[in-house]
Write a protein that holds these residues in place. Structure first.
Motif, PDB file in Angstrom:
ATOM      1  N   ALA A 155      -8.410  -1.039   1.273  1.00 25.90           N
ATOM      2  CA  ALA A 155      -7.245  -1.877   1.555  1.00 25.90           C
ATOM      3  C   ALA A 155      -7.668  -3.296   1.925  1.00 25.90           C
ATOM      4  O   ALA A 155      -7.077  -4.287   1.465  1.00 25.90           O
ATOM      5  CB  ALA A 155      -6.419  -1.264   2.678  1.00 25.90           C
ATOM      6  N   VAL A 156      -8.699  -3.411   2.737  1.00 33.40           N
ATOM      7  CA  VAL A 156      -9.203  -4.727   3.146  1.00 33.40           C
ATOM      8  C   VAL A 156      -9.823  -5.461   1.962  1.00 33.40           C
ATOM      9  O   VAL A 156      -9.592  -6.660   1.754  1.00 33.40           O
ATOM     10  CB  VAL A 156     -10.220  -4.573   4.295  1.00 33.40           C
ATOM     11  N   TYR A 216       0.855  -1.190   0.000  1.00 33.30           N
ATOM     12  CA  TYR A 216       0.000   0.000   0.000  1.00 33.30           C
ATOM     13  C   TYR A 216       0.890   1.238   0.000  1.00 33.30           C
ATOM     14  O   TYR A 216       1.783   1.364   0.843  1.00 33.30           O
ATOM     15  CB  TYR A 216      -0.907   0.009   1.233  1.00 33.30           C
ATOM     16  N   VAL A 218      -8.824  -8.190   9.183  1.00 34.41           N
ATOM     17  CA  VAL A 218      -9.203  -9.406   8.462  1.00 34.41           C
ATOM     18  C   VAL A 218      -9.138 -10.629   9.374  1.00 34.41           C
ATOM     19  O   VAL A 218      -8.314 -10.690  10.294  1.00 34.41           O
ATOM     20  CB  VAL A 218      -8.310  -9.620   7.220  1.00 34.41           C
ATOM     21  N   TYR A 257      -7.188  -6.909  -0.186  1.00 36.71           N
ATOM     22  CA  TYR A 257      -6.636  -8.113   0.440  1.00 36.71           C
ATOM     23  C   TYR A 257      -7.533  -9.326   0.164  1.00 36.71           C
ATOM     24  O   TYR A 257      -7.048 -10.399  -0.216  1.00 36.71           O
ATOM     25  CB  TYR A 257      -6.492  -7.879   1.938  1.00 36.71           C
ATOM     26  N   LEU A 260      -2.286   1.390   6.687  1.00 36.22           N
ATOM     27  CA  LEU A 260      -3.268   0.522   6.027  1.00 36.22           C
ATOM     28  C   LEU A 260      -2.887  -0.950   6.159  1.00 36.22           C
ATOM     29  O   LEU A 260      -3.758  -1.799   6.352  1.00 36.22           O
ATOM     30  CB  LEU A 260      -3.399   0.907   4.554  1.00 36.22           C
ATOM     31  N   TYR A 314      -6.403   3.287  -3.537  1.00 36.67           N
ATOM     32  CA  TYR A 314      -7.377   3.383  -2.454  1.00 36.67           C
ATOM     33  C   TYR A 314      -7.874   4.823  -2.400  1.00 36.67           C
ATOM     34  O   TYR A 314      -7.206   5.746  -2.880  1.00 36.67           O
ATOM     35  CB  TYR A 314      -6.814   2.930  -1.099  1.00 36.67           C
ATOM     36  N   THR A 355      -5.299  -3.387   8.147  1.00 40.21           N
ATOM     37  CA  THR A 355      -5.824  -4.539   7.413  1.00 40.21           C
ATOM     38  C   THR A 355      -5.507  -5.832   8.142  1.00 40.21           C
ATOM     39  O   THR A 355      -6.366  -6.717   8.284  1.00 40.21           O
ATOM     40  CB  THR A 355      -5.230  -4.576   5.992  1.00 40.21           C
ATOM     41  N   VAL A 387      -9.415   2.380   4.459  1.00 36.79           N
ATOM     42  CA  VAL A 387      -9.229   1.065   5.069  1.00 36.79           C
ATOM     43  C   VAL A 387     -10.101   0.019   4.387  1.00 36.79           C
ATOM     44  O   VAL A 387      -9.649  -1.103   4.104  1.00 36.79           O
ATOM     45  CB  VAL A 387      -9.539   1.127   6.582  1.00 36.79           C
TER      46      VAL A 387
END
Length: 337
Positions: free
Chosen positions: A96-97, A47, A137, A100, A129, A81, A133, A93
């Motif tokens: 970013a998630v 990121y 997660v 992933y 981030l 992002y 993340t 965020v």
């Protein structure tokens, strides 16, 4: 724009959309082996930085990290992002998630390559981030690699008025504050290239203003006056719905994977204290942490490495900063290997 990360021998670069929000299409550059590996290839997600306000996946591309991925036969991914202050860090965020999850669930079929372990990495705001993340997660990455990260966003640094980044002079922020009053009416950005003249760029003036006026928490959350409330009443003043933006204070840390941290002691944009606090809190939670705090590694110093860090041409990259990157890569190899 994909041309900017071409030229990695034996690798293909492709730009793939991973998410659509209204009229916005968020994409990621994916650098992967031209020939199918004989075993699943680890993936390193990076990121980008830019204080959450500017930057994009080319401006702050850590070529040394992309090259390190190529040297190891890994896949390298760097995404868009959404940027503040037109939106909040919740959207940053979320993107970013979502990236992933997209890597974990969809990327293999899109590039016809079997994926191995996933590493999340980030520089500066990207470090924030990557850490957030990793906390959010459920299926954790194998490693989090945080490079001079903005890891503690309610540190006193972001709550104290009257200082600018990189030791630049403090200026009258009235004009920028007036612009920010109607910022929610402006289009949301998914990238902003580093300007030719940063001293005159309005976007960078926003970054300076958020530091000078100590209003980063306000614009991260969209809650006016939050920074002042935290100063007056402590972190409990942060509403519950915004606490996931401050994982070192409110997040569950004890189930995190190993964390690698590199942060220069002379960083004048993001103080090394933020990473030192992170090390203390992570280790207190039982997380395995490898931290490097080189004495001479200004913010963004690693850009000078280009693609040479691990090559014979990298012999002139001496000093504690570059040695810290090499040491961190060796630790990463031990974990992933």
């Amino acid at each position: 724009m994909a041309k900017e990360i071409e030229g990695y021998e034996g690798y293909v670069n492709t730009v793939l959309p991973f998410k659509t929000v209204g009229d916005l299409v968020l994409s990621a550059d994916v650098l992967y082996p031209r020939q199918k590996p004989s075993s699943p290839a680890p993936v390193l997600i990076h990121y980008h930085g830019g204080f959450l306000v500017f930057g994009e996946r080319y401006t702050f591309l850590p070529e040394w990290l992309a090259q390190a991925s190529v040297n190891r036969g890994w896949i390298f991914v760097t995404p868009d992002y959404r940027l503040i202050p037109e939106t909040t860090a919740h959207d940053s965020v979320e993107d970013a998630v979502d990236l992933y999850h997209w890597v974990s669930e969809s990327l293999s079929s899109l590039i016809d390559r079997e994926l191995g372990s996933v590493v999340v990495a980030g520089s500066s705001a990207g470090g924030f981030l990557a850490l957030t993340t990793s906390v959010v997660v459920k299926a954790k990455p194998a490693v989090a690699f945080l490079i001079y990260g903005m890891l503690d966003m309610i540190n006193v640094h972001y709550l104290t008025k009257g200082s600018n980044i990189f030791g630049q002079p403090v200026f009258d922020t009235t004009e920028t504050r007036e612009y920010l009053k109607n910022i929610k009416d402006k289009p949301v950005l998914t990238g902003y290239a580093f300007p030719a003249d940063p001293t005159q760029d309005p976007r960078l003036k926003i970054v300076s203003t958020l530091h000078i006026d100590a209003t980063f928490p306000d614009y991260m959350t969209g809650v006016p006056g939050l920074s002042d409330k935290v100063v007056q009443n402590g972190v409990e003043a942060i509403p519950a719905e915004h606490r996931k933006l401050y994982p070192l204070t409110f997040g569950r840390l004890d189930d995190l994977p190993p964390v690698l941290i590199v942060h220069g002691q002379n960083d004048t944009a993001v103080p090394v204290t933020l990473s030192e606090v992170a090390v203390q809190k992570l280790q207190a939670a039982g997380v395995s942490v490898h931290a490097e705090f080189p004495d001479n590694a200004q913010h963004g110093y690693d850009a000078a490495a280009g693609r040479r860090l691990e090559s014979e041409l990298g012999g002139d990259l001496s000093g504690s900063g570059f040695d810290s990157l090499r040491k961190s890569l060796k630790v990463l190899d031990q974990i992933i290997g």
